[in-house]
Design an enzyme around this catalytic site. Structure first.
Site, PDB file in Angstrom:
ATOM      1  CD  GLU A  29      30.437 -33.374 -14.360  1.00  0.00           C
ATOM      2  OE1 GLU A  29      31.148 -34.248 -13.824  1.00  0.00           O
ATOM      3  OE2 GLU A  29      29.684 -32.613 -13.716  1.00  0.00           O
ATOM      4  CG  LEU A  58      33.144 -30.895 -12.868  1.00  0.00           C
ATOM      5  CD1 LEU A  58      34.638 -31.125 -12.734  1.00  0.00           C
ATOM      6  CD2 LEU A  58      32.596 -30.446 -11.519  1.00  0.00           C
ATOM      7  CD  GLU A  60      28.496 -32.686 -10.590  1.00  0.00           C
ATOM      8  OE1 GLU A  60      28.580 -31.514 -10.148  1.00  0.00           O
ATOM      9  OE2 GLU A  60      29.491 -33.382 -10.839  1.00  0.00           O
ATOM     10  CD  GLN A  82      32.667 -37.399 -14.372  1.00  0.00           C
ATOM     11  OE1 GLN A  82      33.321 -37.051 -13.391  1.00  0.00           O
ATOM     12  NE2 GLN A  82      33.145 -37.353 -15.600  1.00  0.00           N
ATOM     13  CB  ILE A  87      23.059 -37.266  -6.469  1.00  0.00           C
ATOM     14  CG1 ILE A  87      21.766 -37.160  -7.304  1.00  0.00           C
ATOM     15  CG2 ILE A  87      22.729 -37.552  -5.027  1.00  0.00           C
ATOM     16  CD1 ILE A  87      21.948 -37.448  -8.747  1.00  0.00           C
ATOM     17  CG  HIS A 129      34.213 -40.463  -5.888  1.00  0.00           C
ATOM     18  ND1 HIS A 129      34.657 -39.395  -5.151  1.00  0.00           N
ATOM     19  CD2 HIS A 129      34.612 -40.214  -7.161  1.00  0.00           C
ATOM     20  CE1 HIS A 129      35.302 -38.549  -5.935  1.00  0.00           C
ATOM     21  NE2 HIS A 129      35.283 -39.018  -7.153  1.00  0.00           N
TER      22      HIS A 129
END
Length: 326
Positions: A29, A58, A60, A82, A87, A129
């Site tokens: 991405e 977008l 994953e 990102q 994940i 994040h």
């Protein structure tokens, strides 16, 4: 020799890999025109074009699934997720597909691919994040887990990961991307996977870390020497699987004490695996229990509590003193 940040060293490694081998492609991405969320792929789109540096939707799971197919077809994809917390979306593609290709096909096929992801906390990012989930993948046979802590290793390990014939999860310490600079050769070089680094030799206690925790470990080592006249040996694992057990055991046999440091939650964290290996292979040398300095057994907190949640240097120093004085 130029002094580069980890971010610049990774960018240089990707540029060299793309120039060396036409089968290497970068996808993820915003990795194209925008150069990635942390600008690790900055400038690569202009040099190699949209067929080699590919912006994806977008999605994953789609990024990793596409990478598995590309790898089985003879390409060498380098996928970017990102943030490591994302994940979770890719677990099936990594654990059920990428990690099993060689085993499932009796060696007829492999998946030579790299999944890059920023990991660790310390930058006040939103929820999910900053999770440190490395133990999910060290518990997944068939995939290597690599994490540098300095610019020199970042470049050399990433080039080795791209060369590897099997899938590699490459975890980049987010808060260290631009924290400091180090001398990095301009030419290509490889740092072997599966080999830990003895960053500092010592005699009194072995401090073991990886990725972002190495900043704490090194600061604690300096404090132990300066304030307590204690000589710590410091090991940067660099690769979690395959693990360099020999370097760990040899060090602990010398110092007779060990402290393992990681940001991930304590229960079932990779530190427990290291403690178990030391117990099995160096038990008769130990003068103190193997100690762990870790995150807490909670979801990663909101930003206002982040500094309280993350392990800090004082905790590493306290653990080392406790081990030496046991």
């Amino acid at each position: 020799m130029a002094k580069l940040t980890i971010a610049q060293a990774l960018n240089q490694a990707l540029e060299l890999a793309l120039a060396e081998d036409p089968s290497v492609v970068v996808l993820g991405e915003d990795v194209g025109k925008d150069g990635g969320v942390f600008r690790i792929t900055d400038g690569l789109f202009d040099k190699f074009g949209p067929d080699r540096v590919i912006d994806t939707p977008l999605a994953e799971s789609g990024i990793v699934g596409t990478s598995v197919g590309l790898a089985m077809a003879g390409m060498k994809p380098v996928a970017e997720i990102q943030f490591f917390g994302f994940i979770y979306e890719t677990m099936d593609q990594i654990a059920s597909q990428a990690a099993r290709v060689r085993f499932r096909s009796l060696g007829r096929y492999s998946a030579p691919m790299v999944i890059r992801a920023p990991f660790g906390g310390g930058v006040k990012a939103p929820e999910i994040h900053s999770d440190s989930l490395e133990a999910l993948f060290t518990h997944t046979p068939g995939i290597k887990v690599v994490t540098p802590s300095n610019p020199y290793d970042a470049k050399g390990l990433l080039l080795s990961a791209i060369d590897d014939p099997d899938p590699v999860l490459f975890l980049e310490p987010m808060r260290l991307y631009r924290a400091f600079r180090d001398e990095v050769p301009e030419e290509p070089y490889r740092v072997p996977l599966g080999k830990a680094s003895v960053v500092r030799e010592g005699t009194d206690v072995t401090l073991i870390g990886w990725g972002p925790s190495m900043a704490l470990v090194l600061a604690a080592a300096d404090e132990l020497v300066a304030q307590y006249d204690i000589s710590p040996e410091v090991i940067d694992l660099r690769t979690l699987t395959p693990l360099d057990e020999e370097t760990i055991v040899t060090s602990v046999q010398k110092t007779q004490r060990a402290v393992v440091v990681h940001e991930a939650v304590r229960t079932s964290g990779f530190g427990g695996e290291i403690a178990s290996i030391i117990q099995e292979k160096a038990f008769l040398y130990l003068e103190a229990p193997v100690l762990r300095v870790t995150g807490y057994d909670t979801p990663y907190p909101m930003t206002m509590f982040e500094d309280l949640w993350l392990p800090d240097t004082s905790q590493v120093v306290t653990a080392a003193l406790s081990s030496v004085r046991f």
